[in-house]
Scaffold this motif. Structure first.
Motif, PDB file in Angstrom:
ATOM      1  N   GLU A 151      30.468  44.017 -16.296  1.00  9.06           N
ATOM      2  CA  GLU A 151      31.374  42.861 -16.165  1.00  9.06           C
ATOM      3  C   GLU A 151      30.625  41.533 -16.017  1.00  9.06           C
ATOM      4  N   GLN A 152      29.298  41.599 -15.915  1.00 10.54           N
ATOM      5  CA  GLN A 152      28.542  40.343 -15.712  1.00 10.54           C
ATOM      6  C   GLN A 152      28.886  39.281 -16.757  1.00 10.54           C
ATOM      7  N   PRO A 153      28.991  39.632 -18.041  1.00  8.75           N
ATOM      8  CA  PRO A 153      29.294  38.574 -19.017  1.00  8.75           C
ATOM      9  C   PRO A 153      30.779  38.185 -19.090  1.00  8.75           C
ATOM     10  N   VAL A 154      31.622  38.918 -18.366  1.00  7.05           N
ATOM     11  CA  VAL A 154      33.077  38.676 -18.468  1.00  7.05           C
ATOM     12  C   VAL A 154      33.472  37.597 -17.458  1.00  7.05           C
ATOM     13  N   LYS A 155      33.772  36.417 -17.961  1.00  8.36           N
ATOM     14  CA  LYS A 155      33.999  35.310 -17.030  1.00  8.36           C
ATOM     15  C   LYS A 155      35.259  35.504 -16.194  1.00  8.36           C
ATOM     16  N   ALA A 207      30.042  47.202 -12.573  1.00  9.17           N
ATOM     17  CA  ALA A 207      29.880  45.793 -12.193  1.00  9.17           C
ATOM     18  C   ALA A 207      28.943  45.089 -13.173  1.00  9.17           C
ATOM     19  N   CYS A 222      36.172  38.145 -14.773  1.00  4.07           N
ATOM     20  CA  CYS A 222      35.852  38.978 -13.615  1.00  4.07           C
ATOM     21  C   CYS A 222      35.030  38.123 -12.663  1.00  4.07           C
TER      22      CYS A 222
END
Lengths: 100, 100
Positions: free
Chosen positions: A31-35, A28, A37
């Motif tokens: 994925e923080q920088p993956v917009k 998780a 997601c």
């Protein structure tokens, strides 16, 4: 391209649930920088002591596929596999609501 | 007080799914100003044509109970009941992840 959602139920091998939770939380975090997601929430079950449920929302299915193809994700899957007794998923299409 | 999560599966009577979705989306809209309601996402199933899944996260269980006690919620439940063939839920404790 439309949003996709998924509830993924992992059943951990006995005694391995919390180790599995930690690997999923690392996923998780990555994925923080993956917009694309939009949600990746790790939950434990109130009724099944070995169960971990992940609530996922992605802005389109290709984004989820791209995440699964990353070396970092593949390495995490390799670490998680020995901890997992079973996986099931419920595939959804988010329509709307609060939090997206 | 800790977060609670829930997946609620509504099985609509035949032909009533979209009417049920609309009532649930109205419910989600009424929770927009309620800070303790962190997620209330309405989803349709990709595999079961009559199923609607709601993903809920509340900052504590009393907030969910307070929502259910509101006159507006009670009225929505009265409108939804005739459309529903069955309800099941999966109770969760969110541990962390992206989107909370």
């Amino acid at each position: 391209m439309s949003r996709i959602g998924m509830y993924v139920k992992f059943t951990a091998k006995s005694g391995q649930r919390d180790n599995l939770v930690n690997i999923l939380l690392e996923g998780a975090a990555s994925e923080q920088p993956v917009k694309e997601c939009e949600l990746y929430i790790v939950n434990i079950s109130d009724t099944e002591p070995d169960a971990v449920w992940v609530t996922e929302v992605w802005s389109h299915s290709e984004a989820q596929e791209a995440s699964l193809a990353k070396e970092e994700t593949k390495a995490a899957i390799q670490r998680a596999m020995p901890l997992i007794a079973g996986v099931e998923s419920i595939k959804l299409t988010p329509v709307g609501g609060k939090g997206l």
